[in-house]
Design an enzyme around this catalytic site. Sequence first.
Site, PDB file in Angstrom:
ATOM      1  N   ASP A 195      23.080   0.097 -33.687  1.00 31.01           N
ATOM      2  CA  ASP A 195      21.878   0.599 -34.368  1.00 31.01           C
ATOM      3  C   ASP A 195      20.722   0.130 -33.470  1.00 31.01           C
ATOM      4  OD1 ASP A 195      21.078   1.832 -37.222  1.00 31.01           O
ATOM      5  OD2 ASP A 195      19.590   0.316 -36.757  1.00 31.01           O
ATOM      6  N   LYS A 227      26.564  -2.534 -43.422  1.00 38.61           N
ATOM      7  CA  LYS A 227      25.551  -2.658 -42.357  1.00 38.61           C
ATOM      8  C   LYS A 227      25.364  -4.134 -42.046  1.00 38.61           C
ATOM      9  CE  LYS A 227      22.731  -0.056 -39.945  1.00 38.61           C
ATOM     10  NZ  LYS A 227      22.829   1.363 -39.582  1.00 38.61           N
TER      11      LYS A 227
HETATM   12  P1  NDP Z   1      17.328   2.050 -30.102  1.00 37.96           P
HETATM   13  O1  NDP Z   1      17.220   0.579 -30.177  1.00 37.96           O
HETATM   14  O2  NDP Z   1      18.125   2.685 -29.037  1.00 37.96           O
HETATM   15  O3  NDP Z   1      15.867   2.694 -30.036  1.00 37.96           O
HETATM   16  C1  NDP Z   1      14.919   2.434 -31.012  1.00 37.96           C
HETATM   17  C2  NDP Z   1      13.626   3.145 -30.647  1.00 37.96           C
HETATM   18  O4  NDP Z   1      12.737   3.064 -31.754  1.00 37.96           O
HETATM   19  C3  NDP Z   1      12.913   2.480 -29.487  1.00 37.96           C
HETATM   20  O5  NDP Z   1      12.142   3.430 -28.810  1.00 37.96           O
HETATM   21  C4  NDP Z   1      12.025   1.459 -30.202  1.00 37.96           C
HETATM   22  O6  NDP Z   1      10.878   1.057 -29.475  1.00 37.96           O
HETATM   23  C5  NDP Z   1      11.607   2.246 -31.419  1.00 37.96           C
HETATM   24  N1  NDP Z   1      11.345   1.318 -32.519  1.00 37.96           N
HETATM   25  C6  NDP Z   1      12.196   0.419 -33.062  1.00 37.96           C
HETATM   26  N2  NDP Z   1      11.611  -0.289 -34.022  1.00 37.96           N
HETATM   27  C7  NDP Z   1      10.340   0.157 -34.071  1.00 37.96           C
HETATM   28  C8  NDP Z   1       9.236  -0.192 -34.876  1.00 37.96           C
HETATM   29  N3  NDP Z   1       9.308  -1.141 -35.809  1.00 37.96           N
HETATM   30  N4  NDP Z   1       8.073   0.505 -34.677  1.00 37.96           N
HETATM   31  C9  NDP Z   1       7.985   1.462 -33.731  1.00 37.96           C
HETATM   32  N5  NDP Z   1       9.008   1.831 -32.928  1.00 37.96           N
HETATM   33  C10 NDP Z   1      10.165   1.187 -33.118  1.00 37.96           C
HETATM   34  O7  NDP Z   1      17.851   2.506 -31.553  1.00 37.96           O
HETATM   35  P2  NDP Z   1      18.501   3.894 -31.994  1.00 37.96           P
HETATM   36  O8  NDP Z   1      17.938   5.003 -31.205  1.00 37.96           O
HETATM   37  O9  NDP Z   1      19.954   3.700 -32.053  1.00 37.96           O
HETATM   38  O10 NDP Z   1      18.002   3.985 -33.510  1.00 37.96           O
HETATM   39  C11 NDP Z   1      16.814   4.677 -33.881  1.00 37.96           C
HETATM   40  C12 NDP Z   1      16.878   5.030 -35.368  1.00 37.96           C
HETATM   41  O11 NDP Z   1      18.023   5.841 -35.612  1.00 37.96           O
HETATM   42  C13 NDP Z   1      17.026   3.833 -36.304  1.00 37.96           C
HETATM   43  O12 NDP Z   1      16.355   4.130 -37.516  1.00 37.96           O
HETATM   44  C14 NDP Z   1      18.527   3.783 -36.562  1.00 37.96           C
HETATM   45  O13 NDP Z   1      18.820   3.149 -37.791  1.00 37.96           O
HETATM   46  C15 NDP Z   1      18.829   5.279 -36.631  1.00 37.96           C
HETATM   47  N6  NDP Z   1      20.221   5.664 -36.408  1.00 37.96           N
HETATM   48  C16 NDP Z   1      20.906   5.281 -35.296  1.00 37.96           C
HETATM   49  C17 NDP Z   1      22.200   5.690 -35.102  1.00 37.96           C
HETATM   50  C18 NDP Z   1      22.969   5.370 -33.862  1.00 37.96           C
HETATM   51  O14 NDP Z   1      24.093   5.848 -33.746  1.00 37.96           O
HETATM   52  N7  NDP Z   1      22.422   4.604 -32.916  1.00 37.96           N
HETATM   53  C19 NDP Z   1      22.897   6.490 -36.119  1.00 37.96           C
HETATM   54  C20 NDP Z   1      22.072   6.886 -37.219  1.00 37.96           C
HETATM   55  C21 NDP Z   1      20.792   6.469 -37.349  1.00 37.96           C
HETATM   56  P3  NDP Z   1      10.848  -0.416 -28.823  1.00 37.96           P
HETATM   57  O15 NDP Z   1      11.797  -0.341 -27.671  1.00 37.96           O
HETATM   58  O16 NDP Z   1       9.435  -0.650 -28.445  1.00 37.96           O
HETATM   59  O17 NDP Z   1      11.316  -1.367 -29.884  1.00 37.96           O
HETATM   60  O1  2IT Z   2      22.812   4.363 -39.224  1.00 35.73           O
HETATM   61  C1  2IT Z   2      23.908   4.707 -38.749  1.00 35.73           C
HETATM   62  O2  2IT Z   2      24.584   5.606 -39.266  1.00 35.73           O
HETATM   63  C2  2IT Z   2      24.385   4.034 -37.535  1.00 35.73           C
HETATM   64  N1  2IT Z   2      23.680   3.190 -37.001  1.00 35.73           N
HETATM   65  C3  2IT Z   2      25.740   4.362 -36.965  1.00 35.73           C
HETATM   66  C4  2IT Z   2      26.819   3.636 -37.709  1.00 35.73           C
HETATM   67  C5  2IT Z   2      28.215   3.765 -37.135  1.00 35.73           C
HETATM   68  O3  2IT Z   2      29.089   3.079 -37.688  1.00 35.73           O
HETATM   69  O4  2IT Z   2      28.443   4.500 -36.180  1.00 35.73           O
END
Ligand code: NDP
Ligand code: 2IT
Length: 444
Positions: A164, A124
């Site tokens: 992420d 990561k």
């Molecule tokens: P994005 O940046 O697309 O979206 C993040 C969302 O979460 C936004 O709405 C953001 O609001 C909110 N957010 C972020 N930080 C905070 C915080 N500290 N408090 C409150 N709200 C918060 O990210 P993703 O959708 O990609 O990721 C969301 C979650 O999913 C994370 O935990 C990530 O690790 C996990 N994840 C993502 C994957 C992927 O493929 N993208 C895969 C597996 C897990 P704001 O815009 O106001 O910051």
């Molecule tokens: O938390 C996660 O699994 C991710 N942000 C996706 C990682 C990836 O390599 O697609």
Amino acid sequence: MDIERLMDWVIAKNPGEKEYHQAVKEVVESVQPVLKKHPEYERFKILERMVEPERQIMFRVPWMDDSGDIQVNRGFRIEFNSAIGPYKGGLRFHPSVYIGIIKFLGFEQIFKNSLTGLPIGGGKGGSDFDPKGKSDMEVMRFCQSFMSELFRHIGPLTDVPAGDIGVGGREIGYLYGQYKKLVNRFESVLTGKGINWGGSLARTEATGYGATYFTEEMLKTRKDSFKGKTVTISGSGNVAQYAAQKVYQLGGKVVTLSDSSGYIYDPDGIAGDKWKFVLELKNMRRGRISEYADKFGVEYVAGKRPWGTPCDVALPCATQNEINLDEAKTLVNNGCIAVSEGANMPTLPEAVDHFIENGVLFGPAKAANAGGVATSGLEMAQNHVGIAWTFEKVDQELHQIMVNIHKNSWDAAEKYGHKGNLVIGANIAGFLKVADSMIDHGIV
Ligand code: NDP
Ligand code: 2IT
């Protein structure tokens, strides 16, 4: 080493990294039944080796903002475990990023990636850079500077980053452009790439779709489904957006979305044109979720998370530690029957216990959100062969992987005496493959 001594050792070696301690503790506790049956894991010091990353890289990221001032951020890449494949995991750009966040995410990634059944190790990275309020050109200059150091540590058979929080299609594009320029090769070094330049169809949708497929499998164990269910979702980014779409397609009604400023409550459901509005708002205009309430005349609650809203199913899809014990109690009292983690570690340990003790179906992040990285693995596979699958083919593979992860986690929990506990089951199923591979490779 017993749990307490191991945790003392981890805390002493990684002081102040509370998210990392939290992630390690859960795994160490979960695998105790395995360690009892298999003394070789203790003899080979598997846990002691797993909690120490193979390599940690920290670097300076200087860049120039639009007013000509020089800004300095910190970059990270933690290459945690390569026992079953090249390091694989996302990059997070968020002001809260420090080494403890990257380490917790990298550690969880080891077991999540193992659960996918694909040959990918755990890693990561990220930065304390805040993309919010930055122009496209500022984001580009930052990404170019970040990659100017990162490129020497990664490669298609070494370490393959992805997105992420704060890293989506735009950032992956700038990062890839700079990597390609530096190494003069067009290769599969990042996933989540654009469809025109090596990306996989359905990668954008994969984490949200996967988390929803996983929840569907959990509901099936009680002969239930999403049909007619009211669903609360937190976040409004990549994972939340596509979880919302898939829940709707499976017959559920999503009534909340949020961002770090507050949440919206739409009792009629967030679908169709309203859902498209969210995508345009968040992915193009990069605005706040409160604009949804202004546009559609629904309730907006500033400074709060959505867990007070009555629901059947809750999908936390924003960030770590976003459901505490009080919120878990409220969800249970309001009749919530399933919670599935689209985000990484969104539920505090005492809240997880509360859900499980009260018979709530609980899908842990490592299993529930593994669809994103699994589809990244499928993107790598397509790149290695030089072909591109259809959306339907990728989606089918993703669906099957989520069904398998649910089954393997369920079976592992049952085999080791914790029937129905998917936290323990996912940790054990993910752990075994990595542990056995580490033993095969000797003391390295
Ligand atoms: P994005 O940046 O697309 O979206 C993040 C969302 O979460 C936004 O709405 C953001 O609001 C909110 N957010 C972020 N930080 C905070 C915080 N500290 N408090 C409150 N709200 C918060 O990210 P993703 O959708 O990609 O990721 C969301 C979650 O999913 C994370 O935990 C990530 O690790 C996990 N994840 C993502 C994957 C992927 O493929 N993208 C895969 C597996 C897990 P704001 O815009 O106001 O910051
Ligand atoms: O938390 C996660 O699994 C991710 N942000 C996706 C990682 C990836 O390599 O697609």
